[in-house]
Every structure is written in C-alpha cells, then in structure tokens.
Design an enzyme around this catalytic site. Structure first.
Site, mmCIF file in Angstrom:
data_model
loop_
_atom_site.group_PDB
_atom_site.id
_atom_site.type_symbol
_atom_site.label_atom_id
_atom_site.label_comp_id
_atom_site.label_asym_id
_atom_site.label_seq_id
_atom_site.Cartn_x
_atom_site.Cartn_y
_atom_site.Cartn_z
ATOM 1 N N GLU A 126 0.846 -1.205 0.000
ATOM 2 C CA GLU A 126 0.000 0.000 0.000
ATOM 3 C C GLU A 126 0.883 1.257 0.000
ATOM 4 O O GLU A 126 0.606 2.220 -0.717
ATOM 5 C CB GLU A 126 -0.887 0.039 1.262
ATOM 6 C CG GLU A 126 -1.896 -1.084 1.372
ATOM 7 C CD GLU A 126 -1.348 -2.292 2.142
ATOM 8 O OE1 GLU A 126 -0.158 -2.645 1.927
ATOM 9 O OE2 GLU A 126 -2.092 -2.881 2.923
ATOM 10 N N ARG A 161 9.271 -25.950 -5.487
ATOM 11 C CA ARG A 161 10.211 -25.807 -4.361
ATOM 12 C C ARG A 161 10.427 -24.329 -4.033
ATOM 13 O O ARG A 161 10.596 -23.967 -2.875
ATOM 14 C CB ARG A 161 11.571 -26.447 -4.704
ATOM 15 C CG ARG A 161 11.538 -27.958 -4.674
ATOM 16 C CD ARG A 161 12.918 -28.512 -4.981
ATOM 17 N NE ARG A 161 12.934 -29.963 -4.998
ATOM 18 C CZ ARG A 161 14.009 -30.702 -5.235
ATOM 19 N NH1 ARG A 161 15.171 -30.122 -5.481
ATOM 20 N NH2 ARG A 161 13.942 -32.016 -5.234
ATOM 21 N N ARG A 172 16.275 -25.033 -7.677
ATOM 22 C CA ARG A 172 17.040 -24.646 -8.868
ATOM 23 C C ARG A 172 16.124 -23.947 -9.883
ATOM 24 O O ARG A 172 16.267 -24.111 -11.086
ATOM 25 C CB ARG A 172 17.737 -25.876 -9.457
ATOM 26 C CG ARG A 172 18.726 -26.480 -8.449
ATOM 27 C CD ARG A 172 19.684 -27.478 -9.031
ATOM 28 N NE ARG A 172 19.135 -28.789 -9.286
ATOM 29 C CZ ARG A 172 18.924 -29.736 -8.360
ATOM 30 N NH1 ARG A 172 19.174 -29.497 -7.094
ATOM 31 N NH2 ARG A 172 18.451 -30.921 -8.708
#
Ligand SMILES: NC(=O)c1ccc[n+]([C@@H]2O[C@H](COP(=O)([O-])OP(=O)(O)OC[C@H]3O[C@@H](n4cnc5c(N)ncnc54)[C@H](OP(=O)(O)O)[C@@H]3O)[C@@H](O)[C@H]2O)c1
Length: 392
Positions: free
Chosen positions: A77, A209, A232
C-alpha cells in the site's frame, strides 16, 4: 462497511443494501493486485504476499502499484500510495489482503490510506493474523472509507494458503509431492528413481520448491538417491530452502551431497538420542545441524513441525519416500498433494509403491482429494489437490 455477498453474474454483484456493483473494472484491478502480490513468491515468508493498486473507477486510470517483499520492509500500500501521490485522494485502493491497523515493522497501512484520502478500499479477505483479523477493515470504516470485502476471495485465499494455514493452525503448511509411474511406483525394485518424470515436470518441481521454505525427505531416500534437494528455479529467494531429513539412525554420510553443501543451504537432521556422538560430530563439522530426540528421532511428526515453526518456516514440501509420505498422511498432516504421473509402467512386486504404511482397508477410507488442478508437463500429468479433511 459493504460486504459483497451474492453474485448475479461475473460482472455484477449485489450488496446487502441491494445496490448493484459493476465488477469488470474492480475485478480487473483486483486481479492485477493478486498478480503483483505473487511477484513476492519466495521473498515474503513468514509474512503474506500482498499487492496493491490505486486506481480511479470513474476514469479507469491506474495511479500507483506496489507489492511486498520482506527485505524491502515497505508495504504494498505504501509503495502504491507513493507512486500515486496526490492522485490517491478520492481514488480506490485494491489490496489483495486486509490492510493492517497496528504498528509492526511498519506504521499502519490503514492510516496511510486514510491520510492519502482514499475513498474506497476493496480487499478480498481478512488477514488471519490475530494482530489484524478485521481491525484493519474496522479502522478504515470508522474513518469513513467505503470498504468492500469478498472480491476474488477464493483466488486470494489460495495465493496465501501457506500463510493463512500457518496463522490458523500454528504449524507449517505441508505439501506432499511424488513422481510416480502409471502403475503407482516411485522407484524400481533396485531403488532406481532417476528419472521417472520428464524434464518439463522436473522444471515445474523446482518452481514448486521455490514456493516453499523447507523441503523434507526420509533417510531411505537420502541413502539411495544422495539428493541435493535445492531450489534450482533460478528465481530470487529471501532465505535458502532449508533441507530437513528424518533419520533416526543418523545414516547421513558426511560425504553426501547434502552434508557437502550444508554451508550453502541449511541441512537439519532429526535423529534419536542413541546415535553415536562421533557420527553427529562428523556431520556437524560439515555444518549440518543434528537435532537429537526432540521429535523421537523424527517419528513424532507434529513435534518436527513444531520445531520447524519455531524456525519461522511457514511451509514444507515433502518429497518422499514412500514411508515418510505414508507417515505424514496417516498423521493427518498433509495439506496439499501433487503427483506427477509419467506414462511408464515399472511393475514388479518389489518396486516401491508411492505410499507405504498400512494403507486404507476400504475404498471409503482412502484419502480423497478435492479442488483438483490437473495439468500436463511434457508427457506427464500433474494431479494436485487438497486432502478432504472435512474442514473445507
Ligand atoms: N519418485 C519419487 O517421487 C520419489 C521420491 C522420494 C523417494 N523415492 C524413492 O523411494 C525410495 C525410498 O523410500 P523409502 O520409503 O524406502 O524411504 P523414506 O521414506 O525416504 O525414508 C524412510 C526412513 O525414514 C526414517 N524416518 C524417520 N522418521 C520417520 C517417520 N516419522 N516416518 C517414517 N520414516 C521415518 C526411517 O529410518 P530410520 O529408522 O533410520 O529413522 C525410515 O526407514 C528410494 O528408492 C527413492 O529413490 C522416490
């Protein structure tokens, strides 16, 4: 305060005082606020993802945009108001989560919105943080700001599912992910599991992940696969993915990929009191954290999750193997499930089935997934859903 509670079509809502509200512009702006919020993925935990757009419903102009990143400290905001400047007066703020009215790491966003002369605040859902929980909306309403709640609420709740879960249940959100063959095997009879799924699926797994604070596997998987368990995705993260191993006999080798990289990304091993001190010190010398007996050598999963909560880890992806997956499911601790199913048939009575343990006695007792998301990655199919715990 206006609570939008009933939907006539995709573009019109009726409010409790029977006013019709045109949604097209509001909906577009809220979608934008959600998109902006998602840009913080991997960079906000343990806080929520938040995006904000300041715009005029009358002219359709966007005056300011912002999204939250933990390290930047400043809230969505504040950033959007800063961009909007004087044009914020009389405008609408679309915020993907209830603005807060208390002083935390930053002063209250509600005060900033009121002081800027914002006329209307549209937010999909309340912030379940007990320090907020409706007090932000109440503060705005008391100051004469028109508040609308409920627009794209399901999307907003999904976006922050890990944060919301953590706030309500006081434990990390657990996502079980496995890659299986068409016949439900996660490895061959020799333990080979590389690779069951395609490169496209594995790329998607790294994106998954990236959404999580920690990854967890059992000792069996570590012994056979010698995995690295890193993110990765090549996307920025605030903290490296913490790697958690349940290993009651402390079989993790100091020369394993995990131990060798423990100084780059944390490795925490839950083990029992009985392990020989020398094996622990060899791992500790590599930078591995050995947690003895806190959670019965990893057997008490609720205690493992409590420990992870204390480390401010909001979410975990559990990537197997079959024994650990079954233990989490049977303990009722799985909040989301993803199976990546490859069109291969492994076969063999000795090949690992995806889920070990005792399993269901009847089909009626089987874990049932709801709110399914089914998608293709190369030649594989991802099936993601939420275990039906009867609390939907
Ligand atoms: N395709 C896939 O997605 C995928 C993913 C992962 C693994 N795999 C394959 O699955 C195989 C390994 O699976 P697995 O079932 O043998 O091993 P696992 O589930 O990885 O590990 C099981 C071991 O974890 C330890 N453990 C500690 N706390 C536990 C708890 N609360 N519940 C259960 N176990 C706990 C136990 O060893 P201690 O008694 O020593 O504590 C247990 O024997 C490998 O072949 C691997 O390649 C496939």
């Amino acid at each position: 305060m206006t609570l939008i509670d009933s939907k006539l079509s995709d573009s019109i809502l009726v409010t409790p005082d029977f006013r019709l509200v045109t949604l097209d512009f509001d909906k577009q702006m809220m979608r934008r606020a959600l998109e902006l919020a998602a840009r913080g993925t991997g960079q906000v935990s343990p806080s929520p993802l938040v995006g904000c757009v300041i715009a005029s419903g009358e002219t359709g102009e966007i005056f300011g945009e912002g999204f939250y990143l933990y390290e930047r400290v400043r809230h969505a905001e504040t950033l959007a108001l800063e961009q909007a400047g004087g044009r914020a007066a009389g405008a609408t703020a679309y915020v993907s989560l209830e603005p807060h009215a208390h002083t935390g790491r930053t002063p209250p966003c509600t005060t900033a919105l009121i002081d800027a002369g914002i006329r209307r605040v549209i937010a999909p859902i309340e912030d379940p943080n007990p320090l907020v929980a409706g007090s932000g909306f109440a503060h705005l309403a008391r100051a004469g700001v028109e508040v609308s709640i409920g627009l794209l609420a399901d999307e907003a709740a999904r976006l922050n599912e890990k944060y919301i879960h953590c706030m309500r249940r006081k434990r990390p959100f657990v996502h079980l992910k496995l890659a299986s063959s068409l016949d439900g095997r996660i490895a061959t009879r020799t333990g080979d599991a590389r690779w069951i799924t395609s490169e496209e699926s594995r790329r998607r797994v790294h994106q998954l992940r990236h959404e999580y604070d920690a990854i967890l596997v059992g000792a069996g998987t570590v012994a056979i696969d010698n995995p690295l368990l890193t993110d990765r995705s090549a996307r920025p993260r605030r903290r490296p993915l913490a790697r958690i191993i349940l290993d009651g006999r402390l079989n993790l080798s100091p020369t394993s990929q995990l131990a060798r990289t423990a100084r780059e990304a944390p490795v925490v091993v839950f083990t029992s009191e009985q392990v020989v001190p020398e094996s622990a010190s060899a791992l500790e010398a590599e930078g591995v954290e050995v947690v003895r007996n806190v959670a019965g050598g990893g057997r008490d999963l609720a205690a493992v999750l409590d420990d992870l909560s204390r480390r401010t880890l909001q979410s975990i992806i559990v990537e197997g193997g079959a024994t650990v997956a079954a233990a989490f499911l049977e303990a009722g601790l799985v909040d989301k499930v993803s199976f990546f199913v490859a069109p291969i048939i492994i076969g063999g009575n000795d090949a690992k089935a995806a889920i070990g343990g005792r399993g269901a006695a009847t089909i009626a007792e089987a874990f049932n997934l709801r709110d399914l998301y089914i998608t293709r990655h190369g030649r594989d199919v991802e099936i993601t859903g939420y275990p039906d715990k009867g609390d939907a």
